[in-house]
Scaffold this motif. Structure first.
Motif, PDB file in Angstrom:
ATOM      1  N   ARG A   4       0.827  -1.217   0.000  1.00  0.00           N
ATOM      2  CA  ARG A   4       0.000   0.000   0.000  1.00  0.00           C
ATOM      3  C   ARG A   4       0.857   1.261   0.000  1.00  0.00           C
ATOM      4  NH1 ARG A   4      -2.691   1.350   5.570  1.00  0.00           N
ATOM      5  NH2 ARG A   4      -0.452   1.686   5.909  1.00  0.00           N
ATOM      6  N   ASP A   5       1.913   1.251   0.798  1.00  0.00           N
ATOM      7  CA  ASP A   5       2.751   2.446   0.938  1.00  0.00           C
ATOM      8  C   ASP A   5       3.727   2.631  -0.223  1.00  0.00           C
ATOM      9  OD1 ASP A   5       1.460   2.866   3.337  1.00  0.00           O
ATOM     10  OD2 ASP A   5       3.050   1.978   4.558  1.00  0.00           O
ATOM     11  N   SER A   6       3.888   1.591  -1.054  1.00  0.00           N
ATOM     12  CA  SER A   6       4.882   1.666  -2.132  1.00  0.00           C
ATOM     13  C   SER A   6       4.326   2.263  -3.418  1.00  0.00           C
ATOM     14  CB  SER A   6       5.440   0.270  -2.429  1.00  0.00           C
ATOM     15  OG  SER A   6       4.459  -0.551  -3.060  1.00  0.00           O
ATOM     16  N   VAL A   7       2.997   2.416  -3.492  1.00  0.00           N
ATOM     17  CA  VAL A   7       2.387   2.898  -4.733  1.00  0.00           C
ATOM     18  C   VAL A   7       1.319   3.944  -4.438  1.00  0.00           C
ATOM     19  CG1 VAL A   7       2.800   0.770  -6.034  1.00  0.00           C
ATOM     20  CG2 VAL A   7       0.712   1.001  -4.683  1.00  0.00           C
ATOM     21  N   GLU A   8       1.033   4.734  -5.456  1.00  0.00           N
ATOM     22  CA  GLU A   8      -0.051   5.714  -5.338  1.00  0.00           C
ATOM     23  C   GLU A   8      -1.401   5.028  -5.442  1.00  0.00           C
ATOM     24  OE1 GLU A   8      -1.910   9.487  -7.863  1.00  0.00           O
ATOM     25  OE2 GLU A   8       0.129   8.787  -8.283  1.00  0.00           O
ATOM     26  N   PHE A   9      -1.470   3.997  -6.296  1.00  0.00           N
ATOM     27  CA  PHE A   9      -2.723   3.281  -6.517  1.00  0.00           C
ATOM     28  C   PHE A   9      -2.410   1.855  -6.964  1.00  0.00           C
ATOM     29  CE2 PHE A   9      -1.523   4.916 -10.647  1.00  0.00           C
ATOM     30  CZ  PHE A   9      -1.790   3.856 -11.501  1.00  0.00           C
ATOM     31  N   VAL A  10      -3.431   1.019  -6.969  1.00  0.00           N
ATOM     32  CA  VAL A  10      -3.324  -0.338  -7.511  1.00  0.00           C
ATOM     33  C   VAL A  10      -4.378  -0.494  -8.601  1.00  0.00           C
ATOM     34  CG1 VAL A  10      -2.422  -1.361  -5.386  1.00  0.00           C
ATOM     35  CG2 VAL A  10      -4.906  -1.270  -5.763  1.00  0.00           C
ATOM     36  N   ALA A  11      -4.181  -1.486  -9.452  1.00  0.00           N
ATOM     37  CA  ALA A  11      -5.198  -1.842 -10.441  1.00  0.00           C
ATOM     38  C   ALA A  11      -5.985  -3.029  -9.899  1.00  0.00           C
ATOM     39  CB  ALA A  11      -4.549  -2.203 -11.773  1.00  0.00           C
ATOM     40  N   VAL A  12      -7.299  -2.967  -9.990  1.00  0.00           N
ATOM     41  CA  VAL A  12      -8.135  -4.054  -9.477  1.00  0.00           C
ATOM     42  C   VAL A  12      -9.040  -4.582 -10.583  1.00  0.00           C
ATOM     43  CG1 VAL A  12      -8.091  -3.192  -7.110  1.00  0.00           C
ATOM     44  CG2 VAL A  12      -9.928  -2.465  -8.633  1.00  0.00           C
ATOM     45  N   GLN A  13      -9.240  -5.885 -10.552  1.00  0.00           N
ATOM     46  CA  GLN A  13     -10.179  -6.555 -11.450  1.00  0.00           C
ATOM     47  C   GLN A  13     -11.123  -7.360 -10.570  1.00  0.00           C
ATOM     48  OE1 GLN A  13      -7.558  -8.726 -14.075  1.00  0.00           O
ATOM     49  NE2 GLN A  13      -7.130  -6.935 -15.341  1.00  0.00           N
ATOM     50  N   LYS A  14     -12.381  -6.935 -10.535  1.00  0.00           N
ATOM     51  CA  LYS A  14     -13.342  -7.508  -9.598  1.00  0.00           C
ATOM     52  C   LYS A  14     -14.114  -8.664 -10.230  1.00  0.00           C
ATOM     53  CE  LYS A  14     -15.220  -3.458  -8.700  1.00  0.00           C
ATOM     54  NZ  LYS A  14     -16.105  -2.452  -8.061  1.00  0.00           N
ATOM     55  N   HIS A  15     -14.429  -9.649  -9.377  1.00  0.00           N
ATOM     56  CA  HIS A  15     -15.150 -10.838  -9.820  1.00  0.00           C
ATOM     57  C   HIS A  15     -16.390 -11.029  -8.931  1.00  0.00           C
ATOM     58  CE1 HIS A  15     -11.806 -12.097 -12.497  1.00  0.00           C
ATOM     59  NE2 HIS A  15     -11.070 -11.474 -11.597  1.00  0.00           N
ATOM     60  N   GLU A  16     -16.784 -12.281  -8.718  1.00  0.00           N
ATOM     61  CA  GLU A  16     -17.988 -12.576  -7.948  1.00  0.00           C
ATOM     62  C   GLU A  16     -17.800 -12.200  -6.476  1.00  0.00           C
ATOM     63  OE1 GLU A  16     -15.125 -15.655  -7.210  1.00  0.00           O
ATOM     64  OE2 GLU A  16     -15.861 -14.792  -9.088  1.00  0.00           O
ATOM     65  N   LYS A  17     -18.921 -12.128  -5.743  1.00  0.00           N
ATOM     66  CA  LYS A  17     -18.855 -11.834  -4.316  1.00  0.00           C
ATOM     67  C   LYS A  17     -18.572 -13.109  -3.528  1.00  0.00           C
ATOM     68  CE  LYS A  17     -21.901  -7.798  -4.305  1.00  0.00           C
ATOM     69  NZ  LYS A  17     -23.126  -7.177  -3.738  1.00  0.00           N
ATOM     70  N   ASN A  18     -17.912 -12.938  -2.382  1.00  0.00           N
ATOM     71  CA  ASN A  18     -17.636 -14.091  -1.533  1.00  0.00           C
ATOM     72  C   ASN A  18     -18.731 -14.248  -0.485  1.00  0.00           C
ATOM     73  OD1 ASN A  18     -17.159 -12.192   0.480  1.00  0.00           O
ATOM     74  ND2 ASN A  18     -14.939 -12.463   0.490  1.00  0.00           N
ATOM     75  N   ALA A  19     -18.502 -15.146   0.475  1.00  0.00           N
ATOM     76  CA  ALA A  19     -19.521 -15.438   1.484  1.00  0.00           C
ATOM     77  C   ALA A  19     -19.829 -14.238   2.367  1.00  0.00           C
ATOM     78  CB  ALA A  19     -19.071 -16.615   2.349  1.00  0.00           C
ATOM     79  N   PHE A  20     -18.898 -13.288   2.445  1.00  0.00           N
ATOM     80  CA  PHE A  20     -19.096 -12.095   3.260  1.00  0.00           C
ATOM     81  C   PHE A  20     -19.556 -10.913   2.412  1.00  0.00           C
ATOM     82  CE2 PHE A  20     -15.941 -14.748   5.374  1.00  0.00           C
ATOM     83  CZ  PHE A  20     -16.494 -14.850   6.645  1.00  0.00           C
ATOM     84  N   LEU A  21     -19.992 -11.209   1.170  1.00  0.00           N
ATOM     85  CA  LEU A  21     -20.514 -10.207   0.234  1.00  0.00           C
ATOM     86  C   LEU A  21     -19.472  -9.168  -0.156  1.00  0.00           C
ATOM     87  CD1 LEU A  21     -24.110  -9.686   1.694  1.00  0.00           C
ATOM     88  CD2 LEU A  21     -23.332 -11.314  -0.042  1.00  0.00           C
ATOM     89  N   ARG A  22     -18.200  -9.570  -0.113  1.00  0.00           N
ATOM     90  CA  ARG A  22     -17.120  -8.729  -0.624  1.00  0.00           C
ATOM     91  C   ARG A  22     -16.782  -9.180  -2.039  1.00  0.00           C
ATOM     92  NH1 ARG A  22     -17.844  -5.158   3.415  1.00  0.00           N
ATOM     93  NH2 ARG A  22     -16.872  -5.768   5.382  1.00  0.00           N
ATOM     94  N   ARG A  23     -16.387  -8.252  -2.882  1.00  0.00           N
ATOM     95  CA  ARG A  23     -15.975  -8.606  -4.231  1.00  0.00           C
ATOM     96  C   ARG A  23     -14.617  -9.303  -4.210  1.00  0.00           C
ATOM     97  NH1 ARG A  23     -19.632  -9.076  -8.275  1.00  0.00           N
ATOM     98  NH2 ARG A  23     -21.142  -7.375  -8.156  1.00  0.00           N
ATOM     99  N   ASN A  24     -14.568 -10.525  -4.735  1.00  0.00           N
ATOM    100  CA  ASN A  24     -13.287 -11.190  -4.912  1.00  0.00           C
ATOM    101  C   ASN A  24     -12.519 -10.456  -6.008  1.00  0.00           C
ATOM    102  OD1 ASN A  24     -13.423 -13.361  -3.028  1.00  0.00           O
ATOM    103  ND2 ASN A  24     -14.938 -14.342  -4.343  1.00  0.00           N
ATOM    104  N   THR A  25     -11.276 -10.126  -5.722  1.00  0.00           N
ATOM    105  CA  THR A  25     -10.552  -9.193  -6.582  1.00  0.00           C
ATOM    106  C   THR A  25      -9.124  -9.646  -6.844  1.00  0.00           C
ATOM    107  OG1 THR A  25     -11.841  -7.411  -5.554  1.00  0.00           O
ATOM    108  CG2 THR A  25      -9.920  -6.765  -6.844  1.00  0.00           C
ATOM    109  N   ASP A  26      -8.686  -9.459  -8.089  1.00  0.00           N
ATOM    110  CA  ASP A  26      -7.271  -9.578  -8.428  1.00  0.00           C
ATOM    111  C   ASP A  26      -6.670  -8.178  -8.318  1.00  0.00           C
ATOM    112  OD1 ASP A  26      -7.399 -12.326  -9.044  1.00  0.00           O
ATOM    113  OD2 ASP A  26      -8.179 -11.871 -11.034  1.00  0.00           O
TER     114      ASP A  26
END
Length: 207
Positions: free
Chosen positions: A59-81
């Motif tokens: 987190r501290d090494s970059v200004e931002f990250v690239a995310v690719q979102k997929h299906e939701k998990n059991a806790f209703l969070r987006r599974n993400t690369d």
């Protein structure tokens, strides 16, 4: 594949990422993302502390990250690369040429491949382990197990509301295979909890 720029604000206790996602045209959206296809260590363990340290380092090494979102998990969070590349300003180049955080955690042995079978409950056994805690199985059936807990909760809540001793012999909720009745029972538990906390009872229209 949808690729978005995301700014990491916080690593949660469960190693999820609280981020602001840039959706384009100045539209920003805050959400919590889960790292896709990873079983992560127990928070507070030696491996868990090492994982948290690495995630904060990324987190501290970059200004931002690239995310690719997929299906939701059991806790209703987006599974993400998640991809990152220090110094790169183009989100698509980060996704194409950057380091995949998910794979990196596997390589560093800070996570294991997601095992879906671990989430299945074998009711032929007398107990299951959830988050390193053993839970006894009583009924041999998932829905019956849920009904049992609804019944127990309602018995204790009833006693608290009426200021009486708990009467464990008086059934408050009968076992059922009907899912809508189980939802109804859970809503009754919610209403009783709200009443006990001094809240306004439900109007039973979804509120």
């Amino acid at each position: 594949m949808n690729t978005h720029k995301a700014f990491i604000h916080k690593v949660t206790p469960r190693f999820e990422l609280e981020v602001t996602v840039e959706l384009g045209e100045g539209i920003l959206h805050g959400e919590t993302l889960a790292l896709r296809w990873l079983d992560l260590p127990k928070p507070g363990s030696k491996q868990g502390r090492a994982l948290r340290k690495h995630l904060k380092k990324v987190r501290d090494s970059v200004e931002f990250v690239a995310v690719q979102k997929h299906e939701k998990n059991a806790f209703l969070r987006r599974n993400t690369d998640v991809f990152y590349l220090p110094g790169e300003k183009d989100v698509f180049k980060v996704a194409a040429k950057g380091r995949c955080l998910n794979k990196e955690l596997l390589d560093l042995q800070l996570g294991k491949p997601y095992d879906e079978d671990k989430r299945k409950i074998d009711f032929s056994k007398k107990s299951i382990t959830v988050f390193d805690e053993d839970i006894d199985l009583v009924t041999g059936n998932f829905k019956a197990e849920v009904c049992m807990y609804i019944n127990d909760c309602k018995q204790y809540l009833r006693a608290a509301l009426e200021r009486k001793r708990v009467n464990m012999e008086k059934a408050e909720f009968n076992p059922t295979d009907e899912e809508f009745l189980i939802i109804y029972g859970l809503k009754e538990v919610k209403e009783m909890s709200m009443r006990l906390a001094g809240g306004i009872p439900l109007d039973w229209k979804g509120n």
